[in-house]
Design a protein around this motif. Structure first.
Motif, PDB file in Angstrom:
ATOM      1  N   ALA A   1      19.447   0.801 -34.501  1.00  0.00           N
ATOM      2  CA  ALA A   1      19.012   0.980 -35.890  1.00  0.00           C
ATOM      3  C   ALA A   1      20.066   0.446 -36.853  1.00  0.00           C
ATOM      4  O   ALA A   1      21.266   0.637 -36.625  1.00  0.00           O
ATOM      5  N   PRO A   2      19.644  -0.221 -37.920  1.00  0.00           N
ATOM      6  CA  PRO A   2      20.630  -0.732 -38.903  1.00  0.00           C
ATOM      7  C   PRO A   2      21.395   0.432 -39.554  1.00  0.00           C
ATOM      8  O   PRO A   2      20.831   1.477 -39.825  1.00  0.00           O
ATOM      9  N   GLY A   3      22.671   0.206 -39.777  1.00  0.00           N
ATOM     10  CA  GLY A   3      23.488   1.197 -40.461  1.00  0.00           C
ATOM     11  C   GLY A   3      24.025   2.292 -39.568  1.00  0.00           C
ATOM     12  O   GLY A   3      24.828   3.103 -40.006  1.00  0.00           O
ATOM     13  N   ILE A   4      23.585   2.381 -38.312  1.00  0.00           N
ATOM     14  CA  ILE A   4      24.123   3.415 -37.432  1.00  0.00           C
ATOM     15  C   ILE A   4      25.549   3.035 -37.066  1.00  0.00           C
ATOM     16  O   ILE A   4      25.846   1.862 -36.810  1.00  0.00           O
ATOM     17  N   GLY A   5      26.402   4.000 -37.079  1.00  0.00           N
ATOM     18  CA  GLY A   5      27.825   3.701 -36.898  1.00  0.00           C
ATOM     19  C   GLY A   5      28.400   4.343 -35.655  1.00  0.00           C
ATOM     20  O   GLY A   5      28.146   3.922 -34.546  1.00  0.00           O
ATOM     21  N   THR A   6      29.159   5.411 -35.830  1.00  0.00           N
ATOM     22  CA  THR A   6      29.853   6.055 -34.729  1.00  0.00           C
ATOM     23  C   THR A   6      29.479   7.522 -34.677  1.00  0.00           C
ATOM     24  O   THR A   6      28.933   8.083 -35.611  1.00  0.00           O
ATOM     25  N   PHE A   7      29.790   8.153 -33.537  1.00  0.00           N
ATOM     26  CA  PHE A   7      29.639   9.596 -33.425  1.00  0.00           C
ATOM     27  C   PHE A   7      30.666  10.096 -32.415  1.00  0.00           C
ATOM     28  O   PHE A   7      31.332   9.323 -31.723  1.00  0.00           O
ATOM     29  N   ILE A   8      30.825  11.417 -32.340  1.00  0.00           N
ATOM     30  CA  ILE A   8      31.859  12.041 -31.530  1.00  0.00           C
ATOM     31  C   ILE A   8      31.276  12.400 -30.167  1.00  0.00           C
ATOM     32  O   ILE A   8      30.320  13.173 -30.074  1.00  0.00           O
ATOM     33  N   ALA A   9      31.845  11.826 -29.110  1.00  0.00           N
ATOM     34  CA  ALA A   9      31.407  12.131 -27.744  1.00  0.00           C
ATOM     35  C   ALA A   9      32.441  11.557 -26.784  1.00  0.00           C
ATOM     36  O   ALA A   9      33.413  10.905 -27.190  1.00  0.00           O
TER      37      ALA A   9
ATOM     38  N   GLU B   1      18.416  10.782 -35.430  1.00  0.00           N
ATOM     39  CA  GLU B   1      17.254  11.583 -35.784  1.00  0.00           C
ATOM     40  C   GLU B   1      17.635  13.064 -35.836  1.00  0.00           C
ATOM     41  O   GLU B   1      18.122  13.611 -34.849  1.00  0.00           O
ATOM     42  N   ALA B   2      17.432  13.680 -36.986  1.00  0.00           N
ATOM     43  CA  ALA B   2      17.542  15.138 -37.147  1.00  0.00           C
ATOM     44  C   ALA B   2      18.834  15.694 -36.565  1.00  0.00           C
ATOM     45  O   ALA B   2      18.828  16.593 -35.723  1.00  0.00           O
ATOM     46  N   GLY B   3      19.957  15.108 -36.985  1.00  0.00           N
ATOM     47  CA  GLY B   3      21.250  15.628 -36.561  1.00  0.00           C
ATOM     48  C   GLY B   3      21.605  15.289 -35.125  1.00  0.00           C
ATOM     49  O   GLY B   3      22.440  15.974 -34.522  1.00  0.00           O
ATOM     50  N   ALA B   4      21.016  14.268 -34.552  1.00  0.00           N
ATOM     51  CA  ALA B   4      21.309  13.892 -33.174  1.00  0.00           C
ATOM     52  C   ALA B   4      21.244  12.374 -33.037  1.00  0.00           C
ATOM     53  O   ALA B   4      20.556  11.688 -33.801  1.00  0.00           O
ATOM     54  N   VAL B   5      21.989  11.864 -32.052  1.00  0.00           N
ATOM     55  CA  VAL B   5      21.895  10.460 -31.667  1.00  0.00           C
ATOM     56  C   VAL B   5      20.954  10.378 -30.470  1.00  0.00           C
ATOM     57  O   VAL B   5      21.192  11.028 -29.439  1.00  0.00           O
ATOM     58  N   VAL B   6      19.883   9.614 -30.601  1.00  0.00           N
ATOM     59  CA  VAL B   6      18.829   9.564 -29.586  1.00  0.00           C
ATOM     60  C   VAL B   6      18.822   8.175 -28.938  1.00  0.00           C
ATOM     61  O   VAL B   6      18.707   7.153 -29.636  1.00  0.00           O
TER      62      VAL B   6
ATOM     63  N   PRO C   1      23.997  15.705 -29.561  1.00  0.00           N
ATOM     64  CA  PRO C   1      24.198  16.296 -30.908  1.00  0.00           C
ATOM     65  C   PRO C   1      25.187  15.466 -31.708  1.00  0.00           C
ATOM     66  O   PRO C   1      26.228  15.052 -31.200  1.00  0.00           O
ATOM     67  N   MET C   2      24.846  15.185 -32.943  1.00  0.00           N
ATOM     68  CA  MET C   2      25.689  14.363 -33.810  1.00  0.00           C
ATOM     69  C   MET C   2      26.721  15.279 -34.478  1.00  0.00           C
ATOM     70  O   MET C   2      26.524  15.762 -35.600  1.00  0.00           O
ATOM     71  N   THR C   3      27.811  15.528 -33.741  1.00  0.00           N
ATOM     72  CA  THR C   3      28.853  16.413 -34.283  1.00  0.00           C
ATOM     73  C   THR C   3      29.423  15.867 -35.569  1.00  0.00           C
ATOM     74  O   THR C   3      29.618  16.559 -36.541  1.00  0.00           O
ATOM     75  N   HIS C   4      29.700  14.564 -35.613  1.00  0.00           N
ATOM     76  CA  HIS C   4      30.266  13.947 -36.824  1.00  0.00           C
ATOM     77  C   HIS C   4      29.908  12.477 -36.786  1.00  0.00           C
ATOM     78  O   HIS C   4      30.255  11.776 -35.844  1.00  0.00           O
TER      79      HIS C   4
ATOM     80  N   HIS D   1      27.591  17.804 -23.091  1.00  0.00           N
ATOM     81  CA  HIS D   1      27.714  17.463 -24.516  1.00  0.00           C
ATOM     82  C   HIS D   1      26.849  18.361 -25.395  1.00  0.00           C
ATOM     83  O   HIS D   1      26.843  18.205 -26.627  1.00  0.00           O
ATOM     84  N   GLY D   2      26.084  19.272 -24.778  1.00  0.00           N
ATOM     85  CA  GLY D   2      25.190  20.113 -25.568  1.00  0.00           C
ATOM     86  C   GLY D   2      23.872  19.423 -25.893  1.00  0.00           C
ATOM     87  O   GLY D   2      23.167  19.857 -26.799  1.00  0.00           O
ATOM     88  N   GLY D   3      23.546  18.339 -25.171  1.00  0.00           N
ATOM     89  CA  GLY D   3      22.309  17.600 -25.452  1.00  0.00           C
ATOM     90  C   GLY D   3      21.212  17.927 -24.455  1.00  0.00           C
ATOM     91  O   GLY D   3      21.293  18.881 -23.679  1.00  0.00           O
ATOM     92  N   GLU D   4      20.165  17.095 -24.459  1.00  0.00           N
ATOM     93  CA  GLU D   4      19.028  17.319 -23.584  1.00  0.00           C
ATOM     94  C   GLU D   4      18.405  15.980 -23.205  1.00  0.00           C
ATOM     95  O   GLU D   4      18.562  14.971 -23.899  1.00  0.00           O
ATOM     96  N   VAL D   5      17.690  15.989 -22.060  1.00  0.00           N
ATOM     97  CA  VAL D   5      17.043  14.784 -21.525  1.00  0.00           C
ATOM     98  C   VAL D   5      15.557  15.086 -21.333  1.00  0.00           C
ATOM     99  O   VAL D   5      15.196  16.178 -20.884  1.00  0.00           O
TER     100      VAL D   5
END
Length: 828
Positions: free
Chosen positions: A704-712, A745-750, A820-823, A799-803
Motif C-alpha cells: 500500500a502507498p505510504g505504508i512505512g515501518t512497524f515494530i516487530a 488496517e485497524a491498528g494492525a499490519v496485515v 499488531p501495529m505497536t508503533h 507477536h500477539g497476532g493471528e493467522v
C-alpha cells in the motif's frame, strides 16, 4: 726704620693694585665749561701722584665702608622685594584655594550624604545624618540599626579593612526602610574616609537592581543548596531536551555515582514513552503532570512527575514518590468497594444519613425493602422527606400523631447509644429497625425484615420432626456438637460409618472421647483439626474441610462448620470410589505429560544432532560445486545440485523442528525493533526466487502507498513470510501467479499471501495448522513435513497476532496474517 719703610711701601703697592684693579677711572670733581658741567676723571696713577699714599689709604678705607653699606642696602632691597612678591603669590594662592574649597563644598551639598573621617582618634561625622534615618551622629556608625544583619556585618568588615590596611571599597546598600545608599571607602592623606550617599535617579535604580541581584543570588544559592539536599529527584533540560542539570537524589535514582556522571551519560529516569508524552504535553501546554511508573534505585516505584517549560524552551522537572500514596489510595478504594459490596450483599437494609440529615448511602436491600425509586434515593433526600414518603405509601406504623412520633424518632440524631425499634406495618410486615449514631453527627439505619423469622419460629416445631427424619435418612454421616463440646445430635449413618455403639453415644460423650474412638480407625491425624474447630472459643464461622484416610483403605471427606447457636456441625462423606478414579486419572495425566516432555526432548536432541552433519554435507557439496576445486561433468554437477537442494530442504525442516521445540519449551523470545515493510517483503521473496524460476511462477509484491515501518522481530517476520511463500509455491500450478500484499488496517499490519492452487476443503482449514499434517490436494504427490503453517501460527502468536485462511476448493488460497501495529512510522 727700614723694615717699616718696606712694609709701608708694600702696603701702598697692594692698595694701589687693589684700587687699580677695581676701577680704572675715579671721579674726582666736576669741571665747569660755562654751558654745562662735566665730571673730571683721573686714573689711579695720577691719583696716587696727586694725593699721596696716606690720603689714598684713608680714602680707600672710606670707600670700602661705603661700598659695603651700598651692597648691604642693595641686598636688603632685593630681599624685601622678593618677600613682597612671595606675600602677593601666597595671597593669590589662598584666594584660589578658598574659591576651590567653596566650589567643592557647593558640589558636595548637591547630594544628601554623610562623611566619616578617622584621623586616629574619634571619627569626625559630617553631612546629612538623615540619609540613613539617624537622629544622632553616633547612630550613623551603628550599622545594625539602619541595615539588616548580613549587610551590616559586610559594611563593618569593609570599614575595618579600610582603617587597618587602607583597602578601598564601594558597595550598594539597602536600609531597613527601603532606601538605597552608596557606601564608598578611601584612604586619603593618611586618613580613612567613609562616604554614605543617598542613591537617587539612575544611581538609585542601579542600586536597587544591584540589591535585587544580590538578594536573587542569595536566594538562588539557598534554593540550590535546598534542592541539592532534597531527597526528591529534580532535573533541568535544555532547549534540545538534553539533560543539563540534576540533583543528588536524581543521580541516586538512576544509579549514577555523581550528578556529573548522570548528566554526561544522559541517564534518564523516565521511560521513553513517558518522555515522548511529556514532550508533547509541554509543547502543547507548557506543562506535563502525570503519575507514571519508573525504576528508582533498582526498584519499581510510582512517581508524580511534573515538568514545566519556560519561554526559552528550558524544562525543569520534579518527581515525587507516590508509591505509598498510590498503595493507600488503591487500598482505600478496594476497602470502600469491598464495604459497598458487602453492604449490597446483605439482606439487611442499610441507609446512612449525614449530620444534615441527608441520605449519603443506601444498599440494594434498603431500596428493595421499601420499593423506592432509585432516582429519588440518588437525589439525596432528607430523612424527614423519606419518612413522609413512607407514611404516604403506608410503609410506617400507624400513628395517632405522626408529627410527634416523627420528631421523637428523629431524636436518634442526638442520642449516644444505638436504639432498637419494632415496626408493625399495616400490611402485616414486621421490621426490626436499629438506629446507630455516627461519630460525625449522622445516623445509620439498619432494617431487618423479621416477618419470615417470626413465621419460621411459629413453624419450627413442626419442621423439627421433619429435620430429624431427614437426618436419619441421609447417606452422609452427621454429628452436631454443642458449644460445650458434647455430642447433641447424630444420625444412624454416623454410627455405622465409625462402627460406634448407640448406647455409648446416647450419653452425649465429649468430642475428645468421640475423637479417641474414631482416631483408632484413621491412618492420618485429621480428628485433631475437627476437635479444635468444635472447641474453638468464640466460634469459627468458616467451614473447615479435611480428607481422612482410614486404615481399611477407605477415604472420607470431613467438614466442620459453626452453627448460629454456637454448635458445630460435622459431616462425613465416603469418597473412596471417587478418589480411586481421581488417582487413576492423575497418574495417567502425569504419564502423558512425561511422555510429551520426553518426545519434545527427543525431537530437540535428534534435530540438534542431525544439524551438525547436515551442515558438513552442505559445506562439502558447495565446495565440490566450486570450479576452483576442479571441473565436474554435467551429471556430477546435477548430483551436487540435488545434494545441495535436498540438504537445504532438510536443514529448513530441522530448523523448523528446533524452532517448535524452542517454542514448546517457552524459551523463544522476540526482539522487536523498527523494520521496513518493503525491505522485509523483498528479503522474504529473495529466498524463493530459485523455486519460482524452477516452477515458472510469478511473484507480485503489492504494498500500500505510504505504508512505512512497524515494530516487530524482523527475522521472525521474514521467516513467516518465507514459509507462506514456500507453501504457496508448492501448491501453485505451472505458470501461476503468487501475490504478497501488505496493508495497514485497524491498528494492525496485515499480510496476505494468495496463490492460484486447488484450495483447501473447509473441513481441513483448521487441521493444516497442526504439526506434521500435510495436505495433498487432488491426489497430487505434494508431501511436506507439515511444519510450515504450524511455525507461522506460533511465531505470529508470539507477536500477539493471528493467522487465518480464506479458501475455496478450486479457487486458490489466501493466508491472512495480522501483526499488531505497536508503533507505525509513515514512510518519507
Amino acid at each position: 726704620m727700614a723694615e717699616r719703610s718696606r712694609t709701608a711701601a708694600w702696603c701702598r703697592h697692594r692698595l694701589l693694585e687693589t684700587v687699580a684693579g677695581s676701577a680704572a677711572l675715579i671721579p674726582t670733581g666736576v669741571m665747569s665749561t660755562g654751558a654745562k658741567a662735566e665730571p673730571m676723571l683721573v686714573n689711579a696713577a695720577e691719583l696716587v701722584t696727586l694725593l699721596g699714599p696716606h690720603q689714598i689709604l684713608t680714602m680707600a678705607f672710606t670707600s670700602g665702608v661705603t661700598l659695603f653699606a651700598i651692597l648691604s642696602a642693595a641686598q636688603l632691597l632685593r630681599v624685601a622685594r622678593r618677600a613682597s612678591r612671595d606675600r602677593a603669590a601666597a595671597r593669590s594662592q589662598i584666594a584660589t584655594l578658598r574659591a576651590e574649597t567653596d566650589r567643592i563644598r557647593t558640589l558636595l551639598q548637591l547630594d544628601r550624604q554623610i562623611t566619616v573621617v578617622w584621623s586616629g582618634g574619634e571619627p569626625e561625622i559630617g553631612g546629612d545624618i538623615g540619609v540613613v534615618g539617624a537622629t544622632q551622629p553616633f547612630r550613623v556608625l551603628a550599622f545594625g540599626i539602619w541595615l539588616d544583619v548580613e549587610r551590616a556585618r559586610d559594611l563593618e568588615a569593609a570599614v575595618e579593612r579600610l582603617r587597618e590596611r587602607g583597602e578601598a571599597f564601594a558597595m550598594a546598600l539597602a536600609t531597613r526602610d527601603g532606601r538605597h545608599i552608596e557606601a564608598d571607602g578611601r584612604a586619603i592623606g593618611g586618613h580613612a574616609v567613609l562616604r554614605l550617599r543617598e542613591a537617587t535617579g539612575a544611581r538609585g535604580e542601579a542600586a536597587e537592581l544591584a540589591d535585587r541581584l544580590r538578594r536573587a543570588e542569595r536566594d538562588a544559592a539557598i534554593l540550590r543548596t535546598l534542592v541539592e539536599s532534597l531527597p526528591v529527584p529534580m532535573w533541568v533540560r535544555d532547549a534540545t531536551g538534553r539533560l543539563s542539570w540534576a540533583n543528588a537524589a536524581y543521580a541516586h535514582a538512576v544509579d549514577a555515582k555523581t550528578t556529573e556522571e548522570s548528566i554526561d551519560r544522559g541517564t534518564e529516569l523516565l521511560d521513553r514513552g513517558d518522555r515522548i508524552t511529556a514532550a508533547q504535553a509541554r509543547d502543547a501546554h507548557g506543562r506535563f503532570e502525570k503519575r507514571v511508573a519508573a525504576i528508582v534505585a533498582g526498584e519499581r516505584r510510582q512517581l508524580d512527575v511534573v515538568e514545566i517549560t519556560d519561554a526559552n524552551g528550558i524544562c525543569a522537572g520534579i518527581a515525587l514518590d507516590a508509591t505509598e500514596a498510590e498503595q493507600v489510595r488503591v487500598g482505600l478504594q478496594q476497602t470502600i468497594a469491598a464495604h459497598r459490596r458487602i453492604l449490597d450483599s446483605l439482606a439487611t437494609g442499610v441507609a446512612i444519613f449525614d449530620a444534615n440529615k441527608r441520605l449519603v448511602f443506601y444498599n440494594a436491600a434498603y431500596q428493595r425493602l421499601f420499593e423506592f425509586d432509585p432516582a429519588f434515593l440518588d437525589d439525596k433526600p432528607s430523612d424527614p422527606d423519606v419518612l413522609d414518603r413512607l407514611r404516604a405509601e403506608r410503609k410506617l406504623p400507624e400513628q395517632a400523631d405522626f408529627r410527634k412520633w416523627r420528631d421523637g424518632f428523629l431524636g436518634a440524631y442526638r442520642a449516644i447509644e444505638p436504639q432498637e425499634h419494632s415496626w408493625h406495618l399495616p400490611g402485616g410486615q414486621m421490621l426490626r429497625v436499629v438506629t446507630n449514631p455516627n461519630p460525625d453527627g449522622g445516623l445509620t439505619y439498619l432494617f431487618d425484615d423479621i416477618t419470615e423469622r417470626i413465621d419460621l419460629e411459629s413453624r419450627i416445631n413442626q419442621l423439627s420432626g421433619l429435620h430429624r427424619e431427614t437426618l436419619d435418612n441421609l447417606a452422609e454421616a452427621v454429628a452436631v456438637f454443642g458449644s460445650d463440646g458434647r455430642l447433641k445430635l447424630h444420625n444412624p449413618s454416623f454410627v455405622r460409618l465409625w462402627r460406634l455403639s448407640p448406647d455409648a453415644l446416647a450419653s452425649q460423650p465429649h468430642v475428645e472421647v468421640v475423637g479417641t474412638w474414631c482416631q483408632a480407625m484413621c491412618a492420618n491425624d485429621a480428628w485433631s483439626v475437627l476437635h479444635a474447630t468444635v472447641t474453638a472459643i468464640g466460634g469459627r464461622h468458616e467451614p473447615v474441610a479435611r480428607r481422612i484416610e482410614r486404615a481399611d483403605g477407605s477415604v472420607l471427606d470431613a467438614s466442620a462448620a459453626k452453627l448460629p447457636d454456637g454448635s458445630t456441625l460435622v459431616t462425613f462423606r465416603d469418597v473412596t470410589d471417587s478418589v480411586s478414579v481421581e488417582r487413576v486419572l492423575t497418574e495417567k495425566n502425569e504419564a502423558l505429560e512425561e511422555a510429551d516432555g520426553l518426545k519434545t526432548r527427543f525431537i530437540h536432541h535428534v534435530s540438534y544432532e542431525l544439524r551438525s552433519p547436515l551442515t558438513n554435507i552442505i559445506g562439502f557439496a558447495q565446495l565440490l560445486g566450486d570450479p576452483a576445486i576442479g571441473p565436474l561433468n554435467a551429471k556430477q554437477r546435477d548430483y551436487v545440485g540435488h545434494i545441495t537442494g535436498s540438504s537445504a530442504a532438510l536443514l529448513a525442516i530441522i530448523d523448523d523442528i528446533l524452532d517448535l521445540a524452542t517454542i514448546d519449551a517457552g524459551a523463544m523470545t522476540i526482539e522487536p525493533f523498527e523494520i521496513d515493510l518493503r525491505e522485509t517483503m523483498r528479503a522474504a521473496s529473495d529466498g524463493v526466487q530459485d523455486r519460482l524460476a524452477e516452477a515458472g511462477l510469478k511473484l507480485v509484491l503489492d504494498v500500500a502507498p505510504g505504508i512505512g515501518t512497524f515494530i516487530a522481530d524482523a527475522k521472525r517476520v521474514r521467516q513467516v513470510l518465507f514459509n507462506l511463500l514456500s507453501n504457496a509455491v508448492s501448491f501453485s500450478p505451472q505458470g501461476g501467479i503468487i501475490t504478497l500484499a501488505a496493508r495497514a488496517e485497524a491498528g494492525a499490519v496485515v499480510f496476505r499471501v494468495t496463490d492460484q492452487g486447488p484450495g483447501i476443503p473447509a473441513e481441513l482449514k483448521d487441521k493444516v495448522f497442526e504439526r506434521f499434517e500435510s495436505y495433498s490436494p487432488g491426489g497430487t504427490q505434494h508431501r511436506g513435513a507439515g511444519l510450515g503453517l504450524s511455525i507461522v501460527r506460533s511465531l505470529v502468536a508470539l507477536h500477539g497476532g493471528e493467522v487465518a485462511i480464506e479458501t475455496q476448493p478450486g479457487r486458490g488460497t489466501t493466508v491472512v496474517v495480522r501483526f499488531p501495529m505497536t508503533h507505525v512510522m509513515a514512510a518519507e
